[in-house]
Write a protein that holds these residues in place. Structure first.
Motif, PDB file in Angstrom:
ATOM      1  N   GLY A 150      32.590  39.524  37.153  1.00 48.50           N
ATOM      2  CA  GLY A 150      31.170  39.842  37.196  1.00 48.50           C
ATOM      3  C   GLY A 150      30.750  40.859  36.156  1.00 48.50           C
ATOM      4  O   GLY A 150      31.569  41.471  35.477  1.00 48.50           O
ATOM      5  N   ARG A 151      29.441  41.036  36.058  1.00 47.54           N
ATOM      6  CA  ARG A 151      28.864  42.064  35.205  1.00 47.54           C
ATOM      7  C   ARG A 151      29.255  43.427  35.764  1.00 47.54           C
ATOM      8  O   ARG A 151      29.346  43.596  36.984  1.00 47.54           O
ATOM      9  CB  ARG A 151      27.342  41.893  35.186  1.00 47.54           C
ATOM     10  CG  ARG A 151      26.627  42.669  34.093  1.00 47.54           C
ATOM     11  CD  ARG A 151      25.152  42.268  34.065  1.00 47.54           C
ATOM     12  NE  ARG A 151      24.448  42.992  33.007  1.00 47.54           N
ATOM     13  CZ  ARG A 151      24.393  42.594  31.744  1.00 47.54           C
ATOM     14  NH1 ARG A 151      24.991  41.453  31.396  1.00 47.54           N
ATOM     15  NH2 ARG A 151      23.749  43.286  30.833  1.00 47.54           N
ATOM     16  N   PRO A 152      29.507  44.432  34.912  1.00 45.77           N
ATOM     17  CA  PRO A 152      29.956  45.731  35.427  1.00 45.77           C
ATOM     18  C   PRO A 152      29.073  46.315  36.520  1.00 45.77           C
ATOM     19  O   PRO A 152      29.568  47.002  37.410  1.00 45.77           O
ATOM     20  CB  PRO A 152      29.962  46.609  34.172  1.00 45.77           C
ATOM     21  CG  PRO A 152      30.233  45.667  33.049  1.00 45.77           C
ATOM     22  CD  PRO A 152      29.510  44.392  33.432  1.00 45.77           C
ATOM     23  N   SER A 153      27.785  46.027  36.503  1.00 41.91           N
ATOM     24  CA  SER A 153      26.876  46.547  37.526  1.00 41.91           C
ATOM     25  C   SER A 153      26.904  45.731  38.808  1.00 41.91           C
ATOM     26  O   SER A 153      26.230  46.081  39.780  1.00 41.91           O
ATOM     27  CB  SER A 153      25.442  46.568  36.979  1.00 41.91           C
ATOM     28  OG  SER A 153      25.028  45.248  36.622  1.00 41.91           O
ATOM     29  N   ASN A 154      27.695  44.643  38.822  1.00 37.49           N
ATOM     30  CA  ASN A 154      27.689  43.741  39.975  1.00 37.49           C
ATOM     31  C   ASN A 154      29.073  43.092  40.133  1.00 37.49           C
ATOM     32  O   ASN A 154      29.217  41.879  40.114  1.00 37.49           O
ATOM     33  CB  ASN A 154      26.617  42.662  39.774  1.00 37.49           C
ATOM     34  CG  ASN A 154      26.424  41.789  40.994  1.00 37.49           C
ATOM     35  OD1 ASN A 154      26.207  42.288  42.100  1.00 37.49           O
ATOM     36  ND2 ASN A 154      26.494  40.489  40.815  1.00 37.49           N
ATOM     37  N   LEU A 155      30.094  43.907  40.311  1.00 32.23           N
ATOM     38  CA  LEU A 155      31.467  43.422  40.348  1.00 32.23           C
ATOM     39  C   LEU A 155      31.852  42.879  41.715  1.00 32.23           C
ATOM     40  O   LEU A 155      31.488  43.445  42.751  1.00 32.23           O
ATOM     41  CB  LEU A 155      32.441  44.549  39.991  1.00 32.23           C
ATOM     42  CG  LEU A 155      32.349  45.129  38.578  1.00 32.23           C
ATOM     43  CD1 LEU A 155      33.241  46.353  38.472  1.00 32.23           C
ATOM     44  CD2 LEU A 155      32.749  44.081  37.542  1.00 32.23           C
ATOM     45  N   VAL A 156      32.604  41.805  41.716  1.00 37.46           N
ATOM     46  CA  VAL A 156      33.247  41.295  42.922  1.00 37.46           C
ATOM     47  C   VAL A 156      34.741  41.186  42.635  1.00 37.46           C
ATOM     48  O   VAL A 156      35.175  41.323  41.492  1.00 37.46           O
ATOM     49  CB  VAL A 156      32.687  39.925  43.347  1.00 37.46           C
ATOM     50  CG1 VAL A 156      31.213  40.043  43.702  1.00 37.46           C
ATOM     51  CG2 VAL A 156      32.903  38.888  42.250  1.00 37.46           C
ATOM     52  N   PHE A 157      35.524  40.963  43.677  1.00 38.39           N
ATOM     53  CA  PHE A 157      36.945  40.741  43.456  1.00 38.39           C
ATOM     54  C   PHE A 157      37.389  39.483  44.178  1.00 38.39           C
ATOM     55  O   PHE A 157      36.844  39.106  45.220  1.00 38.39           O
ATOM     56  CB  PHE A 157      37.789  41.942  43.897  1.00 38.39           C
ATOM     57  CG  PHE A 157      37.639  42.330  45.344  1.00 38.39           C
ATOM     58  CD1 PHE A 157      38.363  41.682  46.342  1.00 38.39           C
ATOM     59  CD2 PHE A 157      36.785  43.367  45.720  1.00 38.39           C
ATOM     60  CE1 PHE A 157      38.231  42.044  47.683  1.00 38.39           C
ATOM     61  CE2 PHE A 157      36.645  43.740  47.054  1.00 38.39           C
ATOM     62  CZ  PHE A 157      37.376  43.073  48.032  1.00 38.39           C
ATOM     63  N   ALA A 158      38.378  38.817  43.596  1.00 34.72           N
ATOM     64  CA  ALA A 158      38.989  37.645  44.213  1.00 34.72           C
ATOM     65  C   ALA A 158      40.417  37.991  44.589  1.00 34.72           C
ATOM     66  O   ALA A 158      41.097  38.736  43.876  1.00 34.72           O
ATOM     67  CB  ALA A 158      38.975  36.476  43.241  1.00 34.72           C
ATOM     68  N   THR A 159      40.860  37.467  45.716  1.00 39.44           N
ATOM     69  CA  THR A 159      42.230  37.658  46.168  1.00 39.44           C
ATOM     70  C   THR A 159      42.899  36.288  46.179  1.00 39.44           C
ATOM     71  O   THR A 159      42.536  35.419  46.984  1.00 39.44           O
ATOM     72  CB  THR A 159      42.268  38.292  47.566  1.00 39.44           C
ATOM     73  OG1 THR A 159      41.414  37.560  48.449  1.00 39.44           O
ATOM     74  CG2 THR A 159      41.798  39.744  47.505  1.00 39.44           C
ATOM     75  N   LEU A 160      43.868  36.083  45.306  1.00 41.93           N
ATOM     76  CA  LEU A 160      44.494  34.781  45.106  1.00 41.93           C
ATOM     77  C   LEU A 160      45.924  34.787  45.625  1.00 41.93           C
ATOM     78  O   LEU A 160      46.632  35.796  45.536  1.00 41.93           O
ATOM     79  CB  LEU A 160      44.471  34.417  43.619  1.00 41.93           C
ATOM     80  CG  LEU A 160      43.114  34.558  42.913  1.00 41.93           C
ATOM     81  CD1 LEU A 160      43.234  34.149  41.457  1.00 41.93           C
ATOM     82  CD2 LEU A 160      42.025  33.744  43.610  1.00 41.93           C
ATOM     83  N   PRO A 177      33.530  45.504  50.592  1.00 42.28           N
ATOM     84  CA  PRO A 177      33.457  44.045  50.651  1.00 42.28           C
ATOM     85  C   PRO A 177      33.319  43.443  49.257  1.00 42.28           C
ATOM     86  O   PRO A 177      33.566  42.258  49.058  1.00 42.28           O
ATOM     87  CB  PRO A 177      32.208  43.800  51.500  1.00 42.28           C
ATOM     88  CG  PRO A 177      31.398  45.046  51.376  1.00 42.28           C
ATOM     89  CD  PRO A 177      32.379  46.160  51.217  1.00 42.28           C
ATOM     90  N   SER A 178      32.904  44.265  48.307  1.00 44.30           N
ATOM     91  CA  SER A 178      32.850  43.909  46.885  1.00 44.30           C
ATOM     92  C   SER A 178      33.136  45.185  46.116  1.00 44.30           C
ATOM     93  O   SER A 178      33.438  46.228  46.707  1.00 44.30           O
ATOM     94  CB  SER A 178      31.464  43.371  46.513  1.00 44.30           C
ATOM     95  OG  SER A 178      30.506  44.433  46.596  1.00 44.30           O
ATOM     96  N   PHE A 179      33.046  45.124  44.801  1.00 45.54           N
ATOM     97  CA  PHE A 179      33.158  46.338  43.986  1.00 45.54           C
ATOM     98  C   PHE A 179      31.822  46.663  43.315  1.00 45.54           C
ATOM     99  O   PHE A 179      31.778  47.223  42.219  1.00 45.54           O
ATOM    100  CB  PHE A 179      34.266  46.196  42.939  1.00 45.54           C
ATOM    101  CG  PHE A 179      35.666  46.399  43.482  1.00 45.54           C
ATOM    102  CD1 PHE A 179      35.894  47.247  44.550  1.00 45.54           C
ATOM    103  CD2 PHE A 179      36.752  45.738  42.916  1.00 45.54           C
ATOM    104  CE1 PHE A 179      37.171  47.455  45.055  1.00 45.54           C
ATOM    105  CE2 PHE A 179      38.045  45.935  43.405  1.00 45.54           C
ATOM    106  CZ  PHE A 179      38.249  46.786  44.476  1.00 45.54           C
TER     107      PHE A 179
END
Length: 443
Positions: A354-364, A390-392
């Motif tokens: 995501g964009r630095p102002s709207n980061l998410v993370f995935a767990t694979l 719940p996100s970053f």
């Protein structure tokens, strides 16, 4: 707080969650805040928040990310916002006629988003996206809505929810009028518009998501909408303010016919906005000779203290360079997480997007597939380390030290993640059932 997840317990929150479920369907007023989104028995119930921190009723303090579903971008109880609200509270909040605050707020919003010519305020995002869809159908005389199928949420109303796995109670005839197009694929969108020639009222999408728009994509979509005579609607609930003060339309220079804002607009206070071209918006007014459109008419849409909050938010963004600060903080966090994940041997499994102002993370998982089981393990370790994420998605209340502390906790979580990958089973570290997707047919 104990460093060992197995020692970390939330007895008061657990009891409060039982009370919530007994009285409130789902145990929360937003599905994304449900305790099914958190590890079993580790869903903190919040007492209060200040800045980038929240405290649960068990007395634990957390660094919080994704605050208020991305709405609290300045941090909790921001002084400029709370002071603006406090000034209005003693003056009354809802009258028989418009307050002067309404025109002040409209002027302030349209100065912030100069690509729009008129604005109408409401309380939540669903109201304004549905109003945009209704207006598009009215002005085009067409029944179908084309939404971007790659974006997760647009509205609680039937035209959208009918397309999700939680479609119970929605007539099939309603859902059949909603069609989907893929983000970034102009050829597929043109094929859709040709297949339903003269039937599609609007194209509605988030102008940007976890990746930047392909070069020329938004411009091409604008041209497609014009060529096929449909209304282009940008859902700027997330991109508004986080991409730029004027949203993605201000950043990328592509002007939609209508756009919707919310979330960061109120810093947690309930306010949303439908904005757009005067020619369209006036169809919901009193100065257009054509058939009237019931655009938006809400008892609390012009509540003065929420409009005051919105004006304070816009002033703070402009005077304090908030969007730039969100990007700097997000870049620091993303770089730190990527470095520590790589150093622990899980760089291909804990992925920041995501964009630095709207980061998410995935767990694979070990095969590179998204895994709710590994997400559960990861969230447990974050919570035990005092990070509610719940996100970053960052707020401007975070400090560099807060971000570095978060990266340290992520490092501890990644060490456990590596153990689970080596064992080929995250189960021993889950502590119970896995977290669940929000949209699913059965509870």
């Amino acid at each position: 707080m104990g460093a060992d997840t197995e020692e970390f317990d939330l007895p008061l929150s657990r009891a409060a969650n039982e009370r919530l479920h007994a009285l409130i369907p789902g145990g929360a007023h937003t599905y994304a805040k449900g305790d099914d989104q958190y590890p079993e028995h580790l869903a903190p119930v919040i007492s209060h928040g200040r800045g980038a921190h929240v405290w649960d009723i068990d007395g634990n303090r957390y660094l919080e990310y994704g605050s208020g579903l991305r709405s609290v971008s300045l941090g909790h109880a921001h002084p400029r916002v709370t002071e603006a609200v406090r000034r209005e509270l003693d003056r009354g909040s809802n009258f028989a006629r418009p307050s002067i605050v309404e025109v002040d707020a409209a002027e302030r919003f349209l100065a912030t988003v100069p690509t729009a010519e008129m604005v109408k305020f409401a309380k939540n995002g669903s109201d304004v996206t549905t109003a945009a869809v209704r207006l598009a159908r009215a002005v085009t005389g067409r029944p179908r809505v084309a939404l971007c199928g790659d974006h997760p949420f647009f509205s609680t109303d039937d035209w959208f929810i009918g397309t999700t796995p939680m479609s119970a109670g929605i007539p099939a005839a309603t859902t059949e009028l909603t069609v989907a197009f893929p983000y970034g694929d102009l050829a597929a969108t043109e094929e859709l518009l040709t297949r339903y020639q003269d039937e599609v009222a609007c194209l509605i999408l988030e102008p940007a998501g976890h990746a930047e728009p392909p070069p020329g994509y938004l411009e091409g979509l604008r041209a497609l909408a014009d060529r096929h005579g449909c209304v282009l609607i940008f859902d700027e609930m997330i991109t508004g303010f986080r991409w730029s003060e004027a949203g993605a339309q201000g950043l990328y220079g592509v002007v939609p016919d209508l756009s919707t804002f919310g979330k960061a607009l109120g810093n947690g206070f309930a306010v949303s906005a439908l904005a757009g071209r005067r020619e369209l918006m006036e169809r919901g007014g009193l100065r257009d000779p054509r058939e009237r459109v019931f655009l938006l008419s809400t008892t609390h849409g012009a509540e003065t203290h929420s409009l005051a909050a919105a004006m304070a938010v816009q002033t703070t963004y402009a005077e304090e360079g908030i969007t730039d600060r969100l990007h700097v903080l997000g870049e620091r966090l993303a770089a730190g997480v990527r470095d520590v994940a790589a150093s622990m041997g899980v760089g291909e499994h804990v992925v920041v997007r995501g964009r630095p102002s709207n980061l998410v993370f995935a767990t694979l998982d070990e095969h590179g597939r998204p895994s709710q089981e590994y997400r559960t393990l990861f969230l447990r370790r974050l919570l035990a380390g005092g990070v509610l994420a719940p996100s970053f998605v960052v707020s401007s209340a975070l400090t560099a030290a807060d971000v570095d502390r978060t990266v340290d906790v992520v490092g501890q979580a990644c060490a456990v993640y590596r153990k689970a990958l080596d064992a080929g089973d995250p189960g021993p570290w889950q502590g119970g059932r896995p977290v669940k997707p929000v949209f699913r047919r059965l509870a």
